[in-house]
Every structure is written in C-alpha cells, then in structure tokens.
Scaffold this active site. Structure first.
Site, PDB file in Angstrom:
ATOM      1  N   LYS A 109       0.920  -1.212   0.046  1.00 42.79           N
ATOM      2  CA  LYS A 109       0.066  -0.112   0.017  1.00 42.79           C
ATOM      3  C   LYS A 109       1.009   1.060   0.058  1.00 42.79           C
ATOM      4  O   LYS A 109       0.573   2.143  -0.712  1.00 42.79           O
ATOM      5  CB  LYS A 109      -0.968  -0.007   1.134  1.00 42.79           C
TER       6      LYS A 109
ATOM      7  N   ARG B  79      -9.407   1.126   8.934  1.00 45.52           N
ATOM      8  CA  ARG B  79      -9.216  -0.404   8.842  1.00 45.52           C
ATOM      9  C   ARG B  79      -9.999  -1.181   9.847  1.00 45.52           C
ATOM     10  O   ARG B  79      -9.910  -2.535   9.993  1.00 45.52           O
ATOM     11  CB  ARG B  79      -7.809  -0.486   9.969  1.00 45.52           C
TER      12      ARG B  79
ATOM     13  N   ARG C  61      12.276  -5.631   4.400  1.00 42.59           N
ATOM     14  CA  ARG C  61      11.872  -4.233   4.380  1.00 42.59           C
ATOM     15  C   ARG C  61      12.644  -3.456   5.488  1.00 42.59           C
ATOM     16  O   ARG C  61      13.016  -3.923   6.430  1.00 42.59           O
ATOM     17  CB  ARG C  61      10.428  -4.185   4.995  1.00 42.59           C
TER      18      ARG C  61
ATOM     19  N   ARG D 224      11.689  -1.780  11.018  1.00 38.26           N
ATOM     20  CA  ARG D 224      10.545  -0.991  11.798  1.00 38.26           C
ATOM     21  C   ARG D 224      10.544  -2.217  12.982  1.00 38.26           C
ATOM     22  O   ARG D 224      10.554  -3.514  12.818  1.00 38.26           O
ATOM     23  CB  ARG D 224       9.373  -1.011  11.181  1.00 38.26           C
TER      24      ARG D 224
ATOM     25  N   ARG E 293      -0.277  -8.748  13.281  1.00 37.00           N
ATOM     26  CA  ARG E 293      -0.625  -7.810  12.446  1.00 37.00           C
ATOM     27  C   ARG E 293      -1.423  -8.343  11.309  1.00 37.00           C
ATOM     28  O   ARG E 293      -2.497  -7.965  11.055  1.00 37.00           O
ATOM     29  CB  ARG E 293       0.412  -6.740  11.909  1.00 37.00           C
TER      30      ARG E 293
HETATM   31  P1  AMP Z   1       0.760   0.198   9.140  1.00 33.82           P
HETATM   32  O1  AMP Z   1       2.293   1.104   8.585  1.00 33.82           O
HETATM   33  O2  AMP Z   1      -0.271   0.704   8.339  1.00 33.82           O
HETATM   34  O3  AMP Z   1       1.062  -1.440   9.000  1.00 33.82           O
HETATM   35  O4  AMP Z   1       0.351   0.369  10.730  1.00 33.82           O
HETATM   36  C1  AMP Z   1       1.209   0.239  11.634  1.00 33.82           C
HETATM   37  C2  AMP Z   1       0.573  -0.087  12.973  1.00 33.82           C
HETATM   38  O5  AMP Z   1      -0.201   1.160  13.282  1.00 33.82           O
HETATM   39  C3  AMP Z   1      -0.651  -1.191  13.027  1.00 33.82           C
HETATM   40  O6  AMP Z   1      -0.045  -2.188  13.131  1.00 33.82           O
HETATM   41  C4  AMP Z   1      -1.538  -0.697  13.927  1.00 33.82           C
HETATM   42  O7  AMP Z   1      -0.858  -0.829  15.444  1.00 33.82           O
HETATM   43  C5  AMP Z   1      -1.453   0.877  13.920  1.00 33.82           C
HETATM   44  N1  AMP Z   1      -2.762   1.670  13.011  1.00 33.82           N
HETATM   45  C6  AMP Z   1      -2.280   1.941  11.707  1.00 33.82           C
HETATM   46  N2  AMP Z   1      -3.437   2.405  11.013  1.00 33.82           N
HETATM   47  C7  AMP Z   1      -4.428   2.044  11.837  1.00 33.82           C
HETATM   48  C8  AMP Z   1      -5.562   2.209  12.094  1.00 33.82           C
HETATM   49  N3  AMP Z   1      -6.402   2.567  10.784  1.00 33.82           N
HETATM   50  N4  AMP Z   1      -6.645   1.930  13.026  1.00 33.82           N
HETATM   51  C9  AMP Z   1      -5.942   1.274  14.034  1.00 33.82           C
HETATM   52  N5  AMP Z   1      -4.634   1.154  14.029  1.00 33.82           N
HETATM   53  C10 AMP Z   1      -3.808   1.562  13.050  1.00 33.82           C
END
Ligand code: AMP
Length: 217
Positions: free
Chosen positions: A13, A86, A125, A158, A169
């Site tokens: 994404k 999400r 990554r 990360r 996740r």
């Molecule tokens: P990402 O980089 O999009 O994978 O997001 C990393 C982390 O941020 C996720 O594992 C969640 O803990 C949190 N996160 C990101 N977007 C959301 C969302 N829309 N709702 C809740 N938690 C989020």
C-alpha cells in the site's frame, strides 16, 4: 481523485500509494506513518498509542478518528488514504465525515497478495527513520546498502516488522477486514488488485485500474 487503499500489512500500500500520488498529483496520507510520528513526538496521545503499535494491535477507533479527522479535512486536493480506515466503525465515520464535506471517496482499491510473497516482503523491508522512505533489500534497494538515498540516514528495521509482531498484524487484519470489505463492496466504487508480483508490474496494474475507473465515471 479521492482514493482509499485496503490491504494487509506488506501488500504494498505504502509504495503504491506514493506512485499513485506522483502519477495523479495527490496527497499520500498513511495512518501508520502518522501514528509512528505521533509516538516519536512523545506527546500524551503518542504515549497512549505506543503499546498498541509496538505489539501489532489496532489503535482504538476513537483515538484513530481523532488523529485522522483534521488531517483529512484539511486537505485541499485529492488524496490517497493508506491504512485508514481499517475497521468498520472507522469506515462508517470516514464516510459520514467525507459526505458532510461533500468530498466522498471515489474509489476503494483492495490489495490482495499471496502468503509467500507477503513473508518475503517483510523479511527485507527497511525504512528511513528520518524521512520514512521505504526500501527492500532485494526489490527496492538503496544506492548504498543500509543508507537512505534522500537524506543519508542509516536505514532500520521497523519495530513492528519483527516476525512475531508481523504474524499478529496479519491476524488482526484478517479479523477486522472482512466486514470492511463487505461494506465497501456493497457501497460500490470498489475494486480488487492482486499485488503479489513485482513493484513495477503492480504499479502498472494499479494505475491502469485507476485510469479505467475514472474514464468510466
Ligand atoms: P501500518 O504501517 O499501516 O502497517 O500500521 C502500523 C501500525 O499502526 C498497525 O499495526 C496498528 O497498530 C497501527 N494502525 C495503523 N493504521 C491504523 C488504523 N487505521 N486503525 C488502528 N490502528 C492503526
């Protein structure tokens, strides 16, 4: 154009959102980046969300909406949402908020990726802690190994890309996304793209889908 991307962690994404934004002159709003920046700032909100992020759990909807609402409403041009919404309540709140602002989403793109490709992506990554650029040691390497092309910072893995957190996740994603996908499929303007192939091939497919969608409008 106002577009939202759905897809599991590692489905591309972030990378594709950047390319969509370059191709169509849009703003990229990535909830994960916004949350990590808030966490790093040490603000009270940042401290509240730290444990959720570091353990691969979703940040509660009310905090998430609070954080994203103004950022989205302040945008003066088209955008690509990456990682938000999400959950079903987030999607419903977003829908209401954009409808009231007379700026509804025009396309929801659902990224699907096969499990083998997914685990390969996480292992390689790397991210820049300064400008948040994302690299991959095989498919998108920096010019100098371990160093960000843009600002020379040392690239890192990360915290939430550790294998045990990644598994969490992905499981969290699968639990929460089914109702969200059903919701958007029923609203319309919803398309699925397979993002298992190379970054450039996926970009080609994604940009084609977007062009065709907007031509058909
Ligand atoms: P990402 O980089 O999009 O994978 O997001 C990393 C982390 O941020 C996720 O594992 C969640 O803990 C949190 N996160 C990101 N977007 C959301 C969302 N829309 N709702 C809740 N938690 C989020």
């Amino acid at each position: 154009m106002r577009i939202a991307l759905l897809g599991p962690p590692g489905s591309g994404k972030g990378t594709q959102a950047q390319r969509i934004c370059e191709a169509f002159d849009l703003v990229h709003l990535a909830s994960g980046d916004i949350l990590r920046a808030e966490k790093a700032s040490g603000s009270p909100l940042g401290n509240q969300i730290r444990d959720f992020i570091d353990n691969g759990l979703l940040v509660p909807d009310d905090l998430m909406v609070e954080l994203m609402r103004q950022k989205i409403l302040d945008l003066k041009k088209g955008f690509v949402l990456d990682g938000f919404p999400r959950t079903l309540p987030q999607a419903q709140t977003l829908n209401r908020m954009l409808f009231e602002a007379d700026r509804p989403l025009m396309l929801v793109l659902n990224f699907v990726v096969n499990p083998k490709a997914l685990s390969r992506r996480f292992e390689g990554r790397r991210v820049c802690p300064v400008c948040l650029s994302v690299y991959h040691i095989d498919s998108l390497p920096p010019q100098n190994p371990g160093i960000c092309d843009l600002d020379g910072a040392k690239l890192i893995i990360r915290e939430d890309d550790r294998p045990e957190v990644v598994q969490k996740r992905i499981a969290t994603y699968q639990e929460t996304m089914a109702p969200l996908i059903a919701y958007y499929a029923q609203l319309g303007n919803f398309k699925t793209v397979d993002t298992s192939s190379s970054i450039d091939d996926v970009t080609h497919a994604v940009l084609e889908k977007i062009r065709r969608h907007f031509e058909d409008e």
